[in-house]
Design an enzyme around this catalytic site. Structure first.
Site, PDB file in Angstrom:
ATOM      1  N   SER A 183      37.124  -3.994  -5.071  1.00 12.83           N
ATOM      2  CA  SER A 183      38.385  -4.370  -4.453  1.00 12.83           C
ATOM      3  C   SER A 183      39.553  -4.479  -5.430  1.00 12.83           C
ATOM      4  O   SER A 183      40.693  -4.535  -5.009  1.00 12.83           O
ATOM      5  CB  SER A 183      38.214  -5.682  -3.698  1.00 12.83           C
ATOM      6  OG  SER A 183      37.952  -6.718  -4.614  1.00 12.83           O
ATOM      7  N   HIS A 211      34.615  -2.899   1.904  1.00 13.73           N
ATOM      8  CA  HIS A 211      35.915  -2.230   1.688  1.00 13.73           C
ATOM      9  C   HIS A 211      35.839  -0.717   1.862  1.00 13.73           C
ATOM     10  O   HIS A 211      36.855  -0.048   1.752  1.00 13.73           O
ATOM     11  CB  HIS A 211      36.449  -2.525   0.273  1.00 13.73           C
ATOM     12  CG  HIS A 211      37.033  -3.889   0.113  1.00 13.73           C
ATOM     13  ND1 HIS A 211      38.261  -4.245   0.645  1.00 13.73           N
ATOM     14  CD2 HIS A 211      36.567  -4.985  -0.514  1.00 13.73           C
ATOM     15  CE1 HIS A 211      38.517  -5.508   0.333  1.00 13.73           C
ATOM     16  NE2 HIS A 211      37.503  -5.980  -0.359  1.00 13.73           N
ATOM     17  N   LYS A 242      37.228  -6.529   8.225  1.00 14.17           N
ATOM     18  CA  LYS A 242      38.190  -5.692   7.497  1.00 14.17           C
ATOM     19  C   LYS A 242      38.573  -4.494   8.388  1.00 14.17           C
ATOM     20  O   LYS A 242      39.215  -4.699   9.405  1.00 14.17           O
ATOM     21  CB  LYS A 242      37.618  -5.309   6.134  1.00 14.17           C
ATOM     22  CG  LYS A 242      37.565  -6.547   5.229  1.00 14.17           C
ATOM     23  CD  LYS A 242      37.090  -6.305   3.826  1.00 14.17           C
ATOM     24  CE  LYS A 242      37.249  -7.581   3.013  1.00 14.17           C
ATOM     25  NZ  LYS A 242      36.013  -8.037   2.380  1.00 14.17           N
TER      26      LYS A 242
HETATM   27  C1  LIG Z   1      35.244  -9.328   2.165  1.00 12.68           C
HETATM   28  C2  LIG Z   1      33.938  -9.057   1.568  1.00 12.68           C
HETATM   29  C3  LIG Z   1      32.806  -9.776   1.938  1.00 12.68           C
HETATM   30  C4  LIG Z   1      32.875 -10.953   2.867  1.00 12.68           C
HETATM   31  O1  LIG Z   1      33.007 -10.532   4.181  1.00 12.68           O
HETATM   32  P1  LIG Z   1      33.159 -11.654   5.319  1.00 12.68           P
HETATM   33  O2  LIG Z   1      32.661 -10.971   6.539  1.00 12.68           O
HETATM   34  O3  LIG Z   1      34.611 -11.991   5.370  1.00 12.68           O
HETATM   35  O4  LIG Z   1      32.312 -12.799   4.911  1.00 12.68           O
HETATM   36  C5  LIG Z   1      31.591  -9.423   1.389  1.00 12.68           C
HETATM   37  N1  LIG Z   1      31.489  -8.409   0.516  1.00 12.68           N
HETATM   38  C6  LIG Z   1      32.560  -7.699   0.109  1.00 12.68           C
HETATM   39  C7  LIG Z   1      32.399  -6.587  -0.872  1.00 12.68           C
HETATM   40  C8  LIG Z   1      33.819  -8.010   0.614  1.00 12.68           C
HETATM   41  O5  LIG Z   1      34.874  -7.332   0.213  1.00 12.68           O
END
Ligand SMILES: *Cc1c(COP(=O)(O)O)cnc(C)c1O
Length: 396
Positions: A183, A211, A242
């Site tokens: 990220s 992501h 996301k």
């Molecule tokens: C955002 C993210 C998470 C967490 O996801 P949630 O569903 O908000 O708990 C886990 N792993 C990665 C790589 C992320 O970017």
């Protein structure tokens, strides 16, 4: 007792503030989207949400959520295995598995839980987890909860991964764990090479698509599509928070026996509530939408290319990106914070990151592009970058 502890907490908080690391939250009074309204009535263009496909305010998903609530109620008041499974939960799990071309899937309240509950039930002290150094906090926590031996390789560094695989040779089972897209830089894990090494050293492969799903790959189906690794990745985890709508919910998908054992043993699944009908209903609808058309994915990718090319032409230093994340390199920590603050004054929300979130001397502004952005939004953001960049001497 609280007095002494209170003093300790106050000192800790003051220390965070003094280090400039205190996180101040902005209150948004509109739905999430390309343009948001703030509490003082002002509007801003949003370039720091993970709303990659622009679905966070999708009328079709809102309608599906309402319909699901009308038909199946508000909450489940139970975990899945007691009385918290509706037909729709299984329907969504099948849609996830269908999307990733896997055997089956299991839902969690969040991807944080999916990652927290994926290693411990599958591996023991005689096994090894080999983890990318830039993996998400939830993978790190999941690894901590598991008794397997831990190995860490430098970000996307295949020579270092091979070193770890050699060191872990004596272990019973080995699993390589990586984010699909990292990220901070927006770089994609080299899944073809990871799978090659996994085969050479007899290791399993787990990838977190949070992501990358909906974003990378020719039609946005993630890293397996991008690197043609179907059948070579054993476990995918991901989020519904996301690209996939932006609400909440997580999943693990992969080989049948893995999913079956997680359903029996994975603690965040067994001991935490079922996803509510509105999330499940909207999730099913979201996968239907993505099956019908690739337009959102294509628009998102066009926006990345447009933004990156214009920014580079303006003289900015942009990290090579294959995702929806565009890192505008400034290198200096203070500059990154001042730059982001000036962008906010221009009505553009972007995030400045610096050490320890990124390596020392690698401070940057992270821009996240979305299918929700129109050309006019991108042009306004680029114009603001150029204005602030010139003011601060970043570009000529
Ligand atoms: C955002 C993210 C998470 C967490 O996801 P949630 O569903 O908000 O708990 C886990 N792993 C990665 C790589 C992320 O970017």
């Amino acid at each position: 007792m609280y007095g002494k502890f209170q003093k300790h907490l106050q000192d800790t908080l003051a220390g965070i503030e003094a280090d400039g690391l205190y996180k101040h939250e902005r209150n948004i009074v509109s739905a999430q989207g390309a343009e948001i309204t703030l509490q003082d009535g002002s509007k801003a263009l949003n370039f720091c949400a993970n709303n990659y496909l622009g679905l966070a305010d999708s009328p079709r998903l809102i309608e599906a959520a309402k319909k699901a609530m009308d038909e199946r109620g508000y909450g489940m008041s139970s975990v899945r295995f007691i009385c918290g499974t509706q037909d729709r939960h299984r329907e969504l799990e099948k849609a996830v598995a269908d999307y990733f071309k896997t055997d089956d899937a299991i839902l969690y309240a969040a991807c944080f839980d999916a990652n927290g509950g994926v290693f411990e039930p599958l591996l023991g002290p005689e096994d090894a987890i080999i983890s990318d150094s830039l993996n998400h906090a939830s993978i790190i926590d999941g690894v901590r909860l598991c008794k397997a031996k831990r190995f860490r390789y430098a970000n996307a560094d295949m020579a270092d991964l091979e070193r770890c695989l050699q060191e872990a040779r004596e272990c019973r089972f080995r699993i390589i764990a990586t984010d699909g897209v990292f990220s901070m830089d927006g770089n994609v894990a080299p899944m073809d090479k990871i799978c090659d090494l996994a085969e050479k050293y007899d290791a399993l492969v787990m990838v977190d698509e949070s992501h990358s799903a909906g974003v990378v790959g020719k039609t946005g189906h993630g890293v397996a599509e991008q690197f043609d690794c179907y059948g070579r990745i054993d476990i995918f985890t991901g989020t519904l928070g996301k690209a996939f709508g932006g609400a909440v919910g997580g999943f693990t998908t992969g080989r049948q026996e893995i999913i079956d054992l997680l359903r029996q043993r994975s603690r965040p699944y067994l001991f935490s509530n079922s996803l509510p009908p509105m999330i499940v209903g909207a999730g099913i609808e979201m996968f239907k939408m993505l099956k019908e058309s690739n337009a959102l994915h294509d628009k998102q990718q066009e926006n990345v290319v447009y933004f990156r090319d214009k920014m580079m032409a303006a003289g900015f230093d942009i990290k090579p990106t294959q995702s929806a994340i565009c890192a505008v390199m400034l290198y200096d920590a203070r500059l990154s914070q001042e730059f982001a603050a000036k962008m906010a004054e221009e009505g553009i929300f972007v995030t400045g990151f610096y050490y320890p979130v990124v390596p020392q001397g690698q401070a940057r502004i992270r821009v996240q592009l979305s299918a929700a952005h129109e050309k006019e939004h991108l042009d306004r953001a680029i114009a603001a970058f150029v204005k602030v960049g010139k003011e601060m001497g970043v570009i000529k």
